[in-house]
Design an enzyme around this catalytic site. Structure first.
Site: not given
Length: 358
Positions: A234, A290, A292
């Site tokens: 990616q 997650d 983040r």
């Protein structure tokens, strides 16, 4: 004279102390030690203070341990009188859960406020440690901190979810394989946490949507070519597309392992080797799916003069977060690369449990 550290600097000290195994003190009355870095000598010293110490863990970890999380998001597990360092670590770290699944019965506290324990776990997470802390109530927190030369922190500061201001430090020309017109920008947060980077390709028009990607650091994928994830492909695919269009901004955010740090990411990988998927592994460690903070990416884009993007992502949460932070996402540009025999199940889990559009 303004030589004394302000609250931001004291929080940075507290994170560093916990990482080294040094206790910190929370105003309101609590001595806090990170379970991961606790040693036998300090555990023995803690016992001499009297009172009932608890091991604070998140509700995710409590669920694995079959412990009652009366406080909702966390549980306060009473340390038995004979609990040693191995016991503390076995409760905090799921590495041996399958080999020794019976760790209880565990008694958890249901009365009184859990605010200080919640703040302690927040600090452990910010320090990239396992989210588990030994907490002991103190009558005179300020006096105890001063007598033992320990960092004293207000609990509400530890729980503050505001974004630390990001400051542009330097940018310089950086010719890349995908484009000789590359430029690297360095941003440093005021709170002493990790720096973040922006790779600018060409000279994007600030008045138009810029082709952009929020890429979280992945040491194993980006540098080592790991086949367990699709991060490396990616990263390179996004840069290649920006080079082809001769304009773009790739934000390289130092939020390894979805924000839990490389050591905890490797713990999650070890759990995956035991048969758990990526989300289950995070939960057993005590983390959310997650951890983040995508506000960082939005703030960097604003500092660079951008108000709208064409976002290279398969993650709808990134699109929603950018829009919520004032960065208009005029187009989601798919980035479907890097699937292989080793990460097929991982990508399927991201699609099924995290909503990735794969």
């Amino acid at each position: 004279m303004a030589f004394a550290p302000d609250i931001t600097e004291r929080l940075a000290r507290a994170r560093a102390d916990l990482r080294m195994g040094v206790p910190i003190v929370l105003e309101g009355g609590a001595l806090v030690l990170a379970a991961e870095t606790l040693d036998a000598a300090r555990l023995a010293d803690l016992r001499t203070l009297g009172g009932e110490a608890v091991l604070a863990v998140t509700s995710w970890r409590a669920q694995t341990l079959k412990a009652r999380a009366y406080d909702g998001d966390i549980a306060r597990i009473v340390l038995p009188p004979d609990a040693n360092l191995n016991w503390v670590r076995s409760i905090a770290d799921p590495a041996d859960d399958l080999r020794a699944p019976m760790k209880g019965p565990l008694q958890t506290v249901r009365d009184g406020s859990a605010d200080l324990h919640r703040a302690a776990i927040a600090l452990a997470k910010a320090a990239r440690l396992l989210p588990a802390t030994v907490v002991l109530a103190l009558d005179d927190a300020a006096g105890f901190a001063a007598h033992n030369n320990l960092t004293l922190i207000p609990a509400d500061a530890a729980l503050d979810t505001g974004l630390s201001p990001l400051n542009p430090i330097i940018s310089a020309r950086l010719p890349l394989d995908v484009s000789e017109a590359g430029r690297l920008h360095i941003f440093r947060p005021d709170d002493g946490a990790e720096e973040h980077y922006a790779v600018e390709i060409g000279k994007p028009d600030r008045s138009k949507p810029v082709l952009s990607r929020l890429h979280s650091a992945c040491f194993t994928g980006d540098l080592l070519g790991s086949l367990k994830c699709d991060c490396g492909p990616q990263l390179r695919g996004a840069l290649a597309q920006m080079g082809k269009e001769e304009a773009g901004v790739l934000l390289y955010l130092n939020q390894e392992g979805r924000g839990i740090g490389l050591a905890n990411k490797m713990r999650a990988y070890s759990l995956q080797d035991q048969g758990f998927d990526t989300v289950e592994a995070n939960h057993r460690l005590g983390f959310e799916d997650d951890e983040r903070d995508f506000r960082i990416g939005a703030e960097i884009l604003k500092r660079m003069g951008f108000a709208s993007v064409r976002l290279l992502t398969n993650n709808p949460a990134k699109v929603a977060r950018m829009d919520a932070c004032g960065i208009s996402v005029v187009e989601r540009v798919p980035l479907k690369v890097g699937e292989n025999a080793h990460n097929h199940a991982y990508l399927a889990t991201k699609a099924a449990k995290s909503g990735h559009l794969l």
